[in-house]
Design a protein around this motif. Structure first.
Motif: not given
Ligand SMILES: *Cc1c(COP(=O)(O)O)cnc(C)c1O
Length: 230
Positions: A176-190
């Motif tokens: 779950n934590l891995k998946q969450l990190s992938v979701d966040i990475q996709k958002k390309n936040i500065d």
């Protein structure tokens, strides 16, 4: 003894990486030295170990003063806002940022000292009442808020999984934590990169590596049992 233990853990890290086809250098083994004397750290340092984890600010600072300055100190325990000022210029990575308020304090102290602080956002992925960390559902909005601070770089996520007999029980949380990190990475936040996933301790680091951990925090298996009475 210490070196032997360290090598044993390291062998298991090698094997876990191999099992799932990961490169060994994707995973950093952090030796969690809390409650253990500086001499123990020095012994591992001589052997070449540079990454050490502490959960208390005062203890980390005391050891920082005593030991070589190229040690990479990881603050892995709950951090109180009034203690931030003691560590912003000494810590390599703060694993345990669990509120915007704490990040705000880190920003303030980092700006004062003119440093950039690397942090992980702590997620309570199993929703345990006894543990610090953000709920999974509120993580993204907190990451977005913290990303606005100029002296902070968000480098990934951290979790403390439940204490279990069988590490398989924690596999879903690591996943779950891995998946969450992938979701966040996709958002390309500065200011936000999901380069690091800090998960896995003595009882479950191999499972964590199989699920994508890049930082594992191992205390007991290296240093032996902790004695909190002295
Ligand atoms: C103490 C501690 C560890 C190490 O736990 P062991 O089970 O002794 O390996 C890892 N992470 C955190 C946050 C800790 O406080």
């Amino acid at each position: 003894m210490l070196i032997e233990n360290y090598n044993d853990v390291n062998e298991k890290v090698n094997a876990a990486c191999k099992k799932v086809g990961r490169n060994r250098d994707e995973v950093t083994l952090i030796a969690v030295s809390k409650t253990k004397p500086a001499e123990n750290i020095a012994e591992l340092y001589e052997y070449g170990v540079r990454d050490f984890g502490e959960n208390k600010v005062q203890e980390m600072v005391e050891k920082y003063e005593l030991l070589p300055k190229d040690i990479r100190w990881h603050l892995i325990g709950h951090l109180q806002t009034n203690k931030v000022k003691y560590i912003v210029d000494k810590v390599h990575l703060i694993h345990s940022v669990d509120s915007v308020k704490l990040a705000e304090q880190i920003e303030k102290e980092a700006a004062k000292k003119g440093v950039i602080v690397n942090i992980l956002v702590q997620v309570n992925v199993a929703n345990e009442e006894t543990k610090f960390g953000l709920d999974k559902d509120e993580t993204i909005k907190n990451v977005e808020a913290i990303s606005k601070f100029e002296h902070i770089r968000i480098k990934g996520l951290m979790t403390i999984a439940p204490f279990v007999e069988d590490s398989e029980e924690n596999r879903k949380y690591f996943n779950n934590l891995k998946q969450l990190s992938v979701d966040i990475q996709k958002k390309n936040i500065d200011n936000v990169d999901m380069d690091f996933l800090s998960m896995g301790m003595s009882g479950d680091f191999e499972t964590a590596i199989e699920e994508g951990a890049t930082l594992i925090r191992v205390g007991t298996s290296i240093f032996g049992m902790r004695n909190y009475n002295n």
